[in-house]
Design a protein around this motif. Structure first.
Motif, PDB file in Angstrom:
ATOM      1  N   PHE A   2     -11.531   1.601  -8.486  1.00 15.71           N
ATOM      2  CA  PHE A   2     -12.106   1.409  -7.163  1.00 15.71           C
ATOM      3  C   PHE A   2     -11.348   0.292  -6.447  1.00 15.71           C
ATOM      4  O   PHE A   2     -10.676  -0.522  -7.073  1.00 15.71           O
ATOM      5  CB  PHE A   2     -13.610   1.112  -7.262  1.00 15.71           C
ATOM      6  N   PRO A   3     -11.465   0.228  -5.114  1.00 15.38           N
ATOM      7  CA  PRO A   3     -10.743  -0.827  -4.384  1.00 15.38           C
ATOM      8  C   PRO A   3     -11.300  -2.211  -4.707  1.00 15.38           C
ATOM      9  O   PRO A   3     -12.496  -2.363  -4.942  1.00 15.38           O
ATOM     10  CB  PRO A   3     -10.974  -0.469  -2.919  1.00 15.38           C
ATOM     11  N   HIS A   4     -10.424  -3.196  -4.724  1.00 15.70           N
ATOM     12  CA  HIS A   4     -10.821  -4.570  -5.015  1.00 15.70           C
ATOM     13  C   HIS A   4     -11.416  -5.261  -3.798  1.00 15.70           C
ATOM     14  O   HIS A   4     -12.168  -6.209  -3.918  1.00 15.70           O
ATOM     15  CB  HIS A   4      -9.626  -5.381  -5.512  1.00 15.70           C
ATOM     16  N   ILE A   5     -11.039  -4.802  -2.614  1.00 16.52           N
ATOM     17  CA  ILE A   5     -11.485  -5.391  -1.360  1.00 16.52           C
ATOM     18  C   ILE A   5     -12.109  -4.289  -0.511  1.00 16.52           C
ATOM     19  O   ILE A   5     -11.475  -3.260  -0.285  1.00 16.52           O
ATOM     20  CB  ILE A   5     -10.294  -5.999  -0.577  1.00 16.52           C
ATOM     21  N   CYS A   6     -13.309  -4.509  -0.019  1.00 18.91           N
ATOM     22  CA  CYS A   6     -13.962  -3.549   0.877  1.00 18.91           C
ATOM     23  C   CYS A   6     -14.528  -4.289   2.079  1.00 18.91           C
ATOM     24  O   CYS A   6     -15.290  -5.239   1.919  1.00 18.91           O
ATOM     25  CB  CYS A   6     -15.100  -2.826   0.166  1.00 18.91           C
ATOM     26  N   ILE A   7     -14.140  -3.850   3.260  1.00 19.06           N
ATOM     27  CA  ILE A   7     -14.723  -4.330   4.508  1.00 19.06           C
ATOM     28  C   ILE A   7     -15.503  -3.138   5.041  1.00 19.06           C
ATOM     29  O   ILE A   7     -14.931  -2.066   5.249  1.00 19.06           O
ATOM     30  CB  ILE A   7     -13.645  -4.749   5.536  1.00 19.06           C
ATOM     31  N   GLN A   8     -16.806  -3.304   5.236  1.00 21.80           N
ATOM     32  CA  GLN A   8     -17.624  -2.148   5.574  1.00 21.80           C
ATOM     33  C   GLN A   8     -18.846  -2.550   6.383  1.00 21.80           C
ATOM     34  O   GLN A   8     -19.284  -3.690   6.321  1.00 21.80           O
ATOM     35  CB  GLN A   8     -18.069  -1.434   4.293  1.00 21.80           C
ATOM     36  N   ILE A  81     -14.426  -7.928  -3.995  1.00 15.00           N
ATOM     37  CA  ILE A  81     -15.031  -8.582  -2.830  1.00 15.00           C
ATOM     38  C   ILE A  81     -15.454  -7.499  -1.841  1.00 15.00           C
ATOM     39  O   ILE A  81     -14.652  -6.630  -1.486  1.00 15.00           O
ATOM     40  CB  ILE A  81     -14.039  -9.536  -2.132  1.00 15.00           C
ATOM     41  N   ILE A  82     -16.703  -7.578  -1.418  1.00 17.56           N
ATOM     42  CA  ILE A  82     -17.200  -6.723  -0.334  1.00 17.56           C
ATOM     43  C   ILE A  82     -17.643  -7.660   0.780  1.00 17.56           C
ATOM     44  O   ILE A  82     -18.361  -8.628   0.533  1.00 17.56           O
ATOM     45  CB  ILE A  82     -18.403  -5.866  -0.764  1.00 17.56           C
ATOM     46  N   HIS A  83     -17.214  -7.366   1.998  1.00 19.89           N
ATOM     47  CA  HIS A  83     -17.670  -8.148   3.152  1.00 19.89           C
ATOM     48  C   HIS A  83     -18.083  -7.174   4.233  1.00 19.89           C
ATOM     49  O   HIS A  83     -17.339  -6.263   4.579  1.00 19.89           O
ATOM     50  CB  HIS A  83     -16.562  -9.068   3.667  1.00 19.89           C
ATOM     51  N   ARG A  84     -19.271  -7.379   4.730  1.00 22.67           N
ATOM     52  CA  ARG A  84     -19.783  -6.498   5.768  1.00 22.67           C
ATOM     53  C   ARG A  84     -19.386  -7.002   7.154  1.00 22.67           C
ATOM     54  O   ARG A  84     -19.174  -8.194   7.361  1.00 22.67           O
ATOM     55  CB  ARG A  84     -21.300  -6.389   5.664  1.00 22.67           C
ATOM     56  N   ILE A  85     -19.314  -6.065   8.078  1.00 22.01           N
ATOM     57  CA  ILE A  85     -19.067  -6.347   9.488  1.00 22.01           C
ATOM     58  C   ILE A  85     -20.139  -5.623  10.303  1.00 22.01           C
ATOM     59  O   ILE A  85     -20.877  -4.802   9.771  1.00 22.01           O
ATOM     60  CB  ILE A  85     -17.655  -5.915   9.929  1.00 22.01           C
ATOM     61  N   GLY A  86     -20.202  -5.937  11.577  1.00 22.13           N
ATOM     62  CA  GLY A  86     -21.175  -5.299  12.450  1.00 22.13           C
ATOM     63  C   GLY A  86     -22.428  -6.147  12.577  1.00 22.13           C
ATOM     64  O   GLY A  86     -22.437  -7.325  12.231  1.00 22.13           O
ATOM     65  N   PRO A  90     -31.693 -11.106   9.654  1.00 21.10           N
ATOM     66  CA  PRO A  90     -32.093 -12.019   8.583  1.00 21.10           C
ATOM     67  C   PRO A  90     -32.468 -11.267   7.303  1.00 21.10           C
ATOM     68  O   PRO A  90     -33.127 -10.226   7.347  1.00 21.10           O
ATOM     69  CB  PRO A  90     -33.290 -12.764   9.186  1.00 21.10           C
ATOM     70  N   CYS A  91     -31.995 -11.800   6.196  1.00 19.71           N
ATOM     71  CA  CYS A  91     -32.174 -11.265   4.839  1.00 19.71           C
ATOM     72  C   CYS A  91     -31.172 -10.167   4.482  1.00 19.71           C
ATOM     73  O   CYS A  91     -31.065  -9.797   3.313  1.00 19.71           O
ATOM     74  CB  CYS A  91     -33.589 -10.782   4.563  1.00 19.71           C
ATOM     75  N   ASP A  92     -30.412  -9.623   5.449  1.00 18.25           N
ATOM     76  CA  ASP A  92     -29.390  -8.629   5.115  1.00 18.25           C
ATOM     77  C   ASP A  92     -28.285  -9.276   4.282  1.00 18.25           C
ATOM     78  O   ASP A  92     -27.968 -10.451   4.460  1.00 18.25           O
ATOM     79  CB  ASP A  92     -28.751  -8.043   6.377  1.00 18.25           C
ATOM     80  N   GLN A  93     -27.703  -8.486   3.416  1.00 18.29           N
ATOM     81  CA  GLN A  93     -26.562  -8.940   2.628  1.00 18.29           C
ATOM     82  C   GLN A  93     -25.312  -8.932   3.504  1.00 18.29           C
ATOM     83  O   GLN A  93     -25.083  -7.979   4.242  1.00 18.29           O
ATOM     84  CB  GLN A  93     -26.335  -8.028   1.422  1.00 18.29           C
ATOM     85  N   ILE A  94     -24.499  -9.987   3.391  1.00 20.97           N
ATOM     86  CA  ILE A  94     -23.255 -10.088   4.160  1.00 20.97           C
ATOM     87  C   ILE A  94     -22.045  -9.883   3.252  1.00 20.97           C
ATOM     88  O   ILE A  94     -21.132  -9.138   3.573  1.00 20.97           O
ATOM     89  CB  ILE A  94     -23.087 -11.472   4.817  1.00 20.97           C
ATOM     90  N   VAL A  95     -22.032 -10.592   2.136  1.00 25.11           N
ATOM     91  CA  VAL A  95     -20.833 -10.649   1.302  1.00 25.11           C
ATOM     92  C   VAL A  95     -21.229 -10.604  -0.169  1.00 25.11           C
ATOM     93  O   VAL A  95     -22.289 -11.110  -0.557  1.00 25.11           O
ATOM     94  CB  VAL A  95     -20.012 -11.923   1.612  1.00 25.11           C
ATOM     95  N   MET A  96     -20.355  -9.991  -0.968  1.00 26.01           N
ATOM     96  CA  MET A  96     -20.516  -9.995  -2.411  1.00 26.01           C
ATOM     97  C   MET A  96     -19.174 -10.336  -3.040  1.00 26.01           C
ATOM     98  O   MET A  96     -18.139  -9.790  -2.655  1.00 26.01           O
ATOM     99  CB  MET A  96     -20.954  -8.634  -2.934  1.00 26.01           C
ATOM    100  N   VAL A  97     -19.213 -11.259  -3.985  1.00 22.24           N
ATOM    101  CA  VAL A  97     -18.056 -11.570  -4.808  1.00 22.24           C
ATOM    102  C   VAL A  97     -18.488 -11.316  -6.248  1.00 22.24           C
ATOM    103  O   VAL A  97     -19.522 -11.819  -6.679  1.00 22.24           O
ATOM    104  CB  VAL A  97     -17.605 -13.041  -4.643  1.00 22.24           C
TER     105      VAL A  97
END
Length: 153
Positions: A2-8, A81-86, A90-97
């Motif tokens: 799977f990809p190591h970096i995801c921007i979604q 690493i996953i990082h969300r955009i958009g 409050p309480c939503d997940q933004i980033v995961m390492v």
């Protein structure tokens, strides 16, 4: 693989992502994960919406550089690493390492390093919307730069 970096834009499931990280690795003794979430208050003001923008292509390269530097500093078996955009609330997940290694110390240090560098070196722009509809861009924090400096070689 799977990809190591995801921007979604879409949310992610921590358990699913940690399981994917470990797939095919019998040599992993530790998995350390970090999830950052949207706070409802910033600088003393209530926040209704956090919107993140990025520069496609540049952001992925910056995150991959950070990820690979962690692999150079500590012996890691895998990282993601996953990082969300958009728009997020409050309480939503933004980033995961997520970091996996044979030993926990490497995983803890690497995850901490990745987050500290991500906060100061990844090209994301954050805009907050307050309950009255006012919008403001979020500036980098001095504390984030200080956290990054602890990892200087």
């Amino acid at each position: 693989m799977f990809p190591h970096i995801c921007i979604q834009e879409e949310d992610f499931d921590l358990s699913t992502e940690a399981a994917k990280l470990r797939e095919g690795h019998k040599d992993i003794g530790a998995v350390v994960t970090f999830v950052g979430t949207v706070r409802d208050i910033n600088e003393g003001d209530e926040v209704s919406i956090l919107e993140l923008e990025h520069y496609p292509g540049m952001t992925e390269k910056a995150l991959e550089k950070i990820r690979l530097e962690a692999h150079d500093r500590w012996h890691l078996e895998a990282s993601h690493i996953i990082h969300r955009i958009g728009k997020m609330y409050p309480c939503d997940q933004i980033v995961m390492v997520a970091v996996a290694s044979r030993h926990r110390e490497n995983a803890f240090h690497a995850a901490h390093f990745i987050m500290d560098y991500l906060k100061t070196n990844a090209p994301f722009w954050k805009k907050e919307t307050l309950p009255d509809g006012a919008e403001r861009w979020v500036d980098a924090r001095v504390s984030d730069k200080e956290a990054e400096s602890r990892w200087a070689k």
